[in-house]
Design a protein around this motif. Structure first.
Motif, mmCIF file in Angstrom:
data_model
loop_
_atom_site.group_PDB
_atom_site.id
_atom_site.type_symbol
_atom_site.label_atom_id
_atom_site.label_comp_id
_atom_site.label_asym_id
_atom_site.label_seq_id
_atom_site.Cartn_x
_atom_site.Cartn_y
_atom_site.Cartn_z
ATOM 1 N N ASP A 127 -9.467 7.646 5.504
ATOM 2 C CA ASP A 127 -9.704 7.567 3.937
ATOM 3 C C ASP A 127 -10.296 6.428 3.738
ATOM 4 O O ASP A 127 -9.720 5.020 3.814
ATOM 5 N N GLU A 151 -3.669 10.727 8.572
ATOM 6 C CA GLU A 151 -4.641 11.029 7.241
ATOM 7 C C GLU A 151 -5.206 9.624 6.675
ATOM 8 O O GLU A 151 -6.460 9.841 6.580
ATOM 9 N N ALA A 152 -4.499 8.790 6.309
ATOM 10 C CA ALA A 152 -5.154 7.509 5.783
ATOM 11 C C ALA A 152 -5.913 6.822 6.526
ATOM 12 O O ALA A 152 -6.678 6.124 6.049
ATOM 13 N N PHE A 167 0.603 5.798 0.208
ATOM 14 C CA PHE A 167 -0.068 6.841 0.589
ATOM 15 C C PHE A 167 0.644 7.914 0.660
ATOM 16 O O PHE A 167 1.782 7.738 1.128
ATOM 17 N N ALA A 207 -2.063 2.491 -4.873
ATOM 18 C CA ALA A 207 -2.366 3.643 -4.132
ATOM 19 C C ALA A 207 -3.709 4.054 -5.001
ATOM 20 O O ALA A 207 -4.262 3.324 -5.758
ATOM 21 N N SER A 208 -4.418 5.298 -4.374
ATOM 22 C CA SER A 208 -5.703 5.399 -4.688
ATOM 23 C C SER A 208 -5.863 6.002 -6.326
ATOM 24 O O SER A 208 -6.663 5.906 -6.912
ATOM 25 N N LEU A 229 -3.280 1.075 10.259
ATOM 26 C CA LEU A 229 -4.027 0.918 9.207
ATOM 27 C C LEU A 229 -4.895 -0.544 9.131
ATOM 28 O O LEU A 229 -6.015 -0.664 8.609
ATOM 29 N N VAL A 277 4.034 8.383 3.436
ATOM 30 C CA VAL A 277 4.574 7.219 3.687
ATOM 31 C C VAL A 277 6.165 7.369 4.163
ATOM 32 O O VAL A 277 6.710 8.245 3.252
ATOM 33 N N THR A 290 -8.844 3.695 1.067
ATOM 34 C CA THR A 290 -7.619 3.318 1.734
ATOM 35 C C THR A 290 -7.942 1.892 2.415
ATOM 36 O O THR A 290 -7.475 0.592 2.312
ATOM 37 N N GLY A 349 1.959 10.009 7.351
ATOM 38 C CA GLY A 349 0.689 10.118 6.598
ATOM 39 C C GLY A 349 -0.166 9.136 7.243
ATOM 40 O O GLY A 349 -1.454 9.295 6.560
ATOM 41 N N VAL A 350 0.069 8.320 8.002
ATOM 42 C CA VAL A 350 -1.017 7.267 8.401
ATOM 43 C C VAL A 350 -2.243 7.897 9.075
ATOM 44 O O VAL A 350 -3.263 7.528 8.964
ATOM 45 N N LEU A 362 0.870 -1.322 -0.140
ATOM 46 C CA LEU A 362 -0.159 -0.224 -0.086
ATOM 47 C C LEU A 362 0.812 1.221 0.068
ATOM 48 O O LEU A 362 2.166 1.339 0.629
#
Length: 232
Positions: free
Chosen positions: A84, A80-81, A14, A41-42, A110, A17, A87, A77-78, A12
């Motif tokens: 999501d 924020e993820a 994001f 990724a997205s 996550l 990261v 994600t 960034g976790v 994964l």
């Protein structure tokens, strides 16, 4: 005889990261016989890492292959993820059919948000281990912690340990040892201080005050601010 059957390894990706969480295990796992590595990724847009450069995904969530090994790295960034939904749904969807579900560093949260660590023993970066109960996990000290098909690893460099551990499980110790030798993973750090158990107290305290007290509080807020997201 070495098993040469293909093994899909999906990482994964994001924004925010920690690149070594991804690139260290990817380097080792990519050398495993039959390994096919993907970064999902997205979207296919470059992913900004925490190191000042970007990584280009090989797939978006829709086109990613089904993982035999799913790996979720960590990073600042976790937080924020965690909020999501796309994600978290991707993690849960991939994990449902993966043989191994793994994380490096704060990527464990996550996995937890996707409902995968409930009742499991797990680890993460030392500055965040106290938050593991928020995702239903029990902290077990160690650079690599296995609980069934779930493998979590500690902070950043622990990703190499996890990768070699898993390679040994899948292909045998001789293959893992050959890969370790090929990448010259022979740690001899200049300081015996890579963990609070061994680092000088002043160094640990200073780092926590500068970085991790605020980062852990931000992670806790993100974990408490959203419920577990699972597939319908």
């Amino acid at each position: 005889m070495t098993d040469m059957s293909a093994t899909n390894i999906v990482f994964l990706l994001f924004p925010g990261v920690t690149q070594l969480d991804f690139t260290a295990p990817a380097q080792a796992l990519s050398r495993m016989p039959g390994a096919v590595v993907a970064g999902a990724a997205s979207s296919l847009a470059p992913i900004a890492t925490d190191s000042g450069f970007a990584i280009v995904p090989t797939h978006d969530f829709a086109s990613a292959p089904q993982a035999d090994i799913l790996c979720v790295p960590g990073g600042h960034g976790v937080a924020e993820a965690l909020g999501d939904a796309a994600t978290i749904h991707f993690i849960a969807r991939q994990a449902a059919r993966a043989a191994w579900v793994t994380s490096v560093c704060t990527g464990a949260f996550l996995l937890g948000r996707a409902g995968l660590l409930a009742g499991k023993r797990a680890t993460t970066h030392w500055a965040y281990t106290h938050l593991l109960p928020l995702v239903g996990a029990e902290h077990q000290p160690g650079r690599v912690v296995e609980d069934g098909q779930i493998v979590t690893s500690g902070g950043v460099t622990s990703g190499l340990d996890f990768a070699l551990t898993l390679i040994a499980r899948l292909k045998g110790a001789a293959v893992a040892q050959a890969i370790q030798l090929a990448i010259e993973y022979d740690p001899a750090p200049p300081f015996a201080g890579g963990h609070p158990d061994r680092a000088p107290d002043a160094v640990t305290t200073g780092l926590k005050q500068r970085v991790y007290d605020a980062a852990a509080a931000r992670m806790e807020a993100a974990l408490r601010g959203e419920g577990v997201i699972v597939l319908d």
